[in-house]
Motif scaffolding. Structure first.
Motif, PDB file in Angstrom:
ATOM      1  N   ILE A 256       0.877  -1.183   0.000  1.00 15.23           N
ATOM      2  CA  ILE A 256       0.000   0.000   0.000  1.00 15.23           C
ATOM      3  C   ILE A 256       0.906   1.222   0.000  1.00 15.23           C
ATOM      4  O   ILE A 256       1.654   1.453   0.955  1.00 15.23           O
ATOM      5  CB  ILE A 256      -0.923   0.008   1.232  1.00 15.23           C
ATOM      6  CG1 ILE A 256      -1.753  -1.277   1.271  1.00 15.23           C
ATOM      7  CG2 ILE A 256      -1.838   1.222   1.220  1.00 15.23           C
ATOM      8  CD1 ILE A 256      -2.538  -1.444   2.560  1.00 15.23           C
ATOM      9  N   SER A 257       0.856   2.006  -1.067  1.00 16.12           N
ATOM     10  CA  SER A 257       1.749   3.146  -1.229  1.00 16.12           C
ATOM     11  C   SER A 257       0.945   4.445  -1.130  1.00 16.12           C
ATOM     12  O   SER A 257      -0.120   4.579  -1.735  1.00 16.12           O
ATOM     13  CB  SER A 257       2.460   3.081  -2.583  1.00 16.12           C
ATOM     14  OG  SER A 257       3.264   4.237  -2.777  1.00 16.12           O
ATOM     15  N   GLY A 258       1.475   5.414  -0.363  1.00 21.56           N
ATOM     16  CA  GLY A 258       0.829   6.719  -0.222  1.00 21.56           C
ATOM     17  C   GLY A 258       1.592   7.558   0.782  1.00 21.56           C
ATOM     18  O   GLY A 258       2.101   7.034   1.777  1.00 21.56           O
ATOM     19  N   PHE A 259       1.678   8.848   0.528  1.00 22.84           N
ATOM     20  CA  PHE A 259       2.472   9.699   1.417  1.00 22.84           C
ATOM     21  C   PHE A 259       1.705  10.081   2.684  1.00 22.84           C
ATOM     22  O   PHE A 259       2.297  10.519   3.661  1.00 22.84           O
ATOM     23  CB  PHE A 259       2.925  10.968   0.686  1.00 22.84           C
ATOM     24  CG  PHE A 259       1.830  11.967   0.461  1.00 22.84           C
ATOM     25  CD1 PHE A 259       1.619  13.002   1.349  1.00 22.84           C
ATOM     26  CD2 PHE A 259       1.011  11.881  -0.647  1.00 22.84           C
ATOM     27  CE1 PHE A 259       0.623  13.920   1.148  1.00 22.84           C
ATOM     28  CE2 PHE A 259       0.011  12.800  -0.856  1.00 22.84           C
ATOM     29  CZ  PHE A 259      -0.196  13.811   0.040  1.00 22.84           C
ATOM     30  N   ASP A 260       0.375   9.935   2.675  1.00 18.52           N
ATOM     31  CA  ASP A 260      -0.442  10.308   3.836  1.00 18.52           C
ATOM     32  C   ASP A 260      -0.637   9.080   4.728  1.00 18.52           C
ATOM     33  O   ASP A 260      -1.267   8.109   4.327  1.00 18.52           O
ATOM     34  CB  ASP A 260      -1.802  10.835   3.376  1.00 18.52           C
ATOM     35  CG  ASP A 260      -2.576  11.480   4.515  1.00 18.52           C
ATOM     36  OD1 ASP A 260      -2.284  11.140   5.676  1.00 18.52           O
ATOM     37  OD2 ASP A 260      -3.460  12.311   4.244  1.00 18.52           O
ATOM     38  N   PRO A 261      -0.103   9.082   5.971  1.00 16.82           N
ATOM     39  CA  PRO A 261      -0.233   7.901   6.838  1.00 16.82           C
ATOM     40  C   PRO A 261      -1.677   7.564   7.184  1.00 16.82           C
ATOM     41  O   PRO A 261      -2.011   6.403   7.394  1.00 16.82           O
ATOM     42  CB  PRO A 261       0.552   8.297   8.098  1.00 16.82           C
ATOM     43  CG  PRO A 261       1.448   9.405   7.674  1.00 16.82           C
ATOM     44  CD  PRO A 261       0.720  10.133   6.591  1.00 16.82           C
ATOM     45  N   VAL A 262      -2.551   8.589   7.248  1.00 14.11           N
ATOM     46  CA  VAL A 262      -3.960   8.314   7.569  1.00 14.11           C
ATOM     47  C   VAL A 262      -4.602   7.496   6.465  1.00 14.11           C
ATOM     48  O   VAL A 262      -5.322   6.520   6.708  1.00 14.11           O
ATOM     49  CB  VAL A 262      -4.721   9.637   7.794  1.00 14.11           C
ATOM     50  CG1 VAL A 262      -6.195   9.359   8.081  1.00 14.11           C
ATOM     51  CG2 VAL A 262      -4.110  10.409   8.949  1.00 14.11           C
ATOM     52  N   ARG A 263      -4.333   7.873   5.214  1.00 16.68           N
ATOM     53  CA  ARG A 263      -4.911   7.133   4.087  1.00 16.68           C
ATOM     54  C   ARG A 263      -4.392   5.702   4.050  1.00 16.68           C
ATOM     55  O   ARG A 263      -5.141   4.754   3.798  1.00 16.68           O
ATOM     56  CB  ARG A 263      -4.575   7.847   2.779  1.00 16.68           C
ATOM     57  CG  ARG A 263      -5.183   9.241   2.645  1.00 16.68           C
ATOM     58  CD  ARG A 263      -4.730   9.861   1.339  1.00 16.68           C
ATOM     59  NE  ARG A 263      -5.047  11.278   1.256  1.00 16.68           N
ATOM     60  CZ  ARG A 263      -4.559  12.092   0.326  1.00 16.68           C
ATOM     61  NH1 ARG A 263      -3.732  11.617  -0.600  1.00 16.68           N
ATOM     62  NH2 ARG A 263      -4.900  13.366   0.312  1.00 16.68           N
ATOM     63  N   ARG A 264      -3.089   5.545   4.295  1.00 17.65           N
ATOM     64  CA  ARG A 264      -2.523   4.190   4.277  1.00 17.65           C
ATOM     65  C   ARG A 264      -3.151   3.325   5.369  1.00 17.65           C
ATOM     66  O   ARG A 264      -3.459   2.156   5.155  1.00 17.65           O
ATOM     67  CB  ARG A 264      -1.010   4.234   4.461  1.00 17.65           C
ATOM     68  CG  ARG A 264      -0.249   4.843   3.301  1.00 17.65           C
ATOM     69  CD  ARG A 264       1.198   4.361   3.267  1.00 17.65           C
ATOM     70  NE  ARG A 264       1.848   4.457   4.546  1.00 17.65           N
ATOM     71  CZ  ARG A 264       2.505   5.531   4.971  1.00 17.65           C
ATOM     72  NH1 ARG A 264       2.541   6.619   4.206  1.00 17.65           N
ATOM     73  NH2 ARG A 264       3.095   5.548   6.149  1.00 17.65           N
ATOM     74  N   GLU A 265      -3.355   3.920   6.563  1.00 14.73           N
ATOM     75  CA  GLU A 265      -3.936   3.152   7.657  1.00 14.73           C
ATOM     76  C   GLU A 265      -5.384   2.784   7.351  1.00 14.73           C
ATOM     77  O   GLU A 265      -5.826   1.660   7.635  1.00 14.73           O
ATOM     78  CB  GLU A 265      -3.858   3.973   8.957  1.00 14.73           C
ATOM     79  CG  GLU A 265      -4.323   3.245  10.199  1.00 14.73           C
ATOM     80  CD  GLU A 265      -3.435   2.084  10.581  1.00 14.73           C
ATOM     81  OE1 GLU A 265      -3.851   1.286  11.438  1.00 14.73           O
ATOM     82  OE2 GLU A 265      -2.336   1.949  10.003  1.00 14.73           O
TER      83      GLU A 265
END
Length: 521
Positions: A256-265
């Protein structure tokens, strides 16, 4: 025939005799019953008279007993009240005696004071006479000294004061110089001691933020369900969470790739729930993602409450507690913002204790100093000024507000806590391994890329994926048609070329989804 007549006559005669005899017997019986009834009535009357007499006697006895009882109670109450009155009277007499004795003592003291007053007056008279004699002697001596020195008393006093003043200034200047030099040495030594002890007493970990999360699977067969028919499941999940889900040959794992930790979680937890449930389709994905977002908000609030409880901070506004929890999913130069704020709060508390300042306010200011970085809006204000305004909005102490706004010198420092917060912020950020400048600039570029696309009309959501090489833009299907979607992707790409600097190329994908929903009732 004659016999029959005789028989009938005898029968009539016998009947008449029987009638008279029976009548006489009945009369006798009635008379006897009447006498018995009268006798019974007389006996009942007599018995009633006896009973009434006994009841009367009982009532008289009861009345007498009640009278005696009431009389005894009245006498007891009267005696009790009489005793109370007697006791109060004795107390009053005793107080009168005490007052009379005190009055006698006061009179004696007044008499003693009068005599002492007369003695003091006599002594004052004697002292005034002696003072007059001393003044005469002093004037005589001053006159003699004036003749000898050819100076008046005022001139002599001025010369003496001038001499003493010059000597005092010389000694004071040298003494002040020594104190200043000693204070400089002591201050430098003390400052080093405070900083060293603060660092030694605060143990923290290196904070490193990643841009990918690994979701482990029990078997590779589940990958097909996650991808879905023609990739519709994975596309729905990416569109709802704003991350990129990479399904490759890695065994039993999805990236799961994404710079926003909230979105990744959110994406990770949604995947976990979908895999456990087994029902994976776009409608179910949308439902699970919405529920997960709500749970993440609750978790953020719980994390904020746990943080303030661990630090011993009380009375914080619920909105500030929620912002503290959001720090967990924000990084600053690769350093986790919540970890950084906790570290600064502990450093501030330790340093304030060493300097004898308010430890609670220092800890509070240290925790909230970067609160402006997690505000959901993106104003043009610096994060320090924004954090100060948020603290003022939620009725924080003025010293805490000033420390938040002044930790990057945006506003003037007015309290001693402000420089402590600034120093502790620098200590936390400048220690080896705390931050990575490249990560922060990378994340800022991705955030700017999303904000640029969101500035266009009709754009609902925007997600930067593929490490910033692709920009996916979700538009409102009712306000943006297919032709406008083509123009929108071109306009966004042109604006990116003009306003941003980036390596390589960026793919702009505009997604327009039309849904027709009806309900059968």
């Amino acid at each position: 025939m004659s016999e029959i007549i005789i028989f009938i006559s005898a029968l009539v005669l016998g009947g008449a005799i029987g009638f008279f005899v029976g009548r006489s017997l009945l009369k006798k019986i009635y008379t006897q019953m009447e006498e018995e009834a009268k006798e019974k009535a007389r006996l009942l009357i007599k018995e009633a008279e006896i009973t009434s007499e006994s009841i009367k006697k009982e009532r008289i006895v009861e009345a007498k007993e009640k009278y005696l009882k009431l009389k005894s109670e009245f006498e007891e109450e009267s005696n009790r009240k009489r005793n109370i009155l007697q006791t109060n009277e004795n107390k009053l007499k005793q107080r009168e005696q005490n007052l009379s004795r005190q009055m006698e003592q006061v009179k004696r003291k007044e008499a003693e004071l009068d005599s002492e007053k007369e003695n003091v007056k006599a002594q004052l008279d004697i002292l005034s006479r002696k003072k007059e004699e001393l003044e005469k002697i002093k004037q005589q001596k001053v006159a003699v000294l004036e003749k000898v020195s050819n100076l008046t008393a005022e001139e002599a006093q001025e010369q003496l004061m001038e001499t003493l003043r010059a000597e005092a200034q010389s000694k004071a200047s040298s003494h002040i110089k020594e104190i200043v030099e000693e204070a400089k040495l002591t201050a430098t030594k003390q400052a080093k001691k405070v900083v060293i002890e603060t660092l030694q007493r605060t143990a923290t970990e290196h904070a490193i933020e990643n841009c990918v999360s690994i979701f482990n699977l029990e078997s590779d067969d589940i990958k097909g369900k996650i991808i879905g028919r023609e990739g519709r499941n994975i596309r729905a999940l990416e569109a709802l969470t704003g991350v990129e889900i990479i399904v490759d040959d890695t065994p039993e794992a999805i990236i799961i790739s994404g710079f926003d930790p909230v979105r990744r979680e959110i994406a990770r937890l949604s995947l976990h729930r979908l895999v456990v449930d087994g029902r994976i389709h776009p409608a179910r994905i949308e439902e699970v993602v919405a529920k997960t977002q709500k749970n993440i908000e609750e978790e953020i609030l719980d994390l904020g409450e746990k943080t303030v409880i661990d630090l011993g901070i009380h009375g914080l506004h619920p909105e500030l507690i929620r912002l503290v929890g959001r720090m967990r999913y924000r990084s600053s130069y690769g350093q986790n913002l919540l970890q950084h704020s906790r570290e600064v709060a502990k450093l501030c508390a330790t340093m304030a204790a060493e300097l004898g300042l308010n430890v609670k306010l220092a800890k509070r200011a240290g925790l909230l100093h970067d609160i402006g970085k997690v505000w959901h809006e993106e104003p043009e204000l610096p994060h320090a000024v924004l954090g100060m305004e948020l603290a003022q909005k939620y009725k924080e102490h003025p010293d805490v507000c000033n420390a938040i706004g002044a930790h990057h010198d945006e506003v003037e420092m007015t309290t001693l806590i402000s420089p402590i917060v600034q120093v502790c912020d620098a200590i936390s950020g400048s220690r080896p391994g705390a931050r990575r400048e490249v990560m922060e600039s990378y994340l800022k570029r991705l955030k700017d890329l999303e904000n640029l696309a969101l500035s266009f009309d009709g754009v609902n959501k925007c997600y930067a994926i593929q490490a910033g090489r692709e920009l996916r833009v979700m538009v409102d299907a009712e306000n943006v048609d297919d032709q406008r979607s083509d123009m929108l992707s071109y306009e966004i790409s042109q604006k990116i070329e003009k306003e941003m600097q980036y390596p390589g190329q960026i793919k702009v994908t505009v997604i327009r989804e039309m849904r027709s929903v009806s309900f059968a009732k």
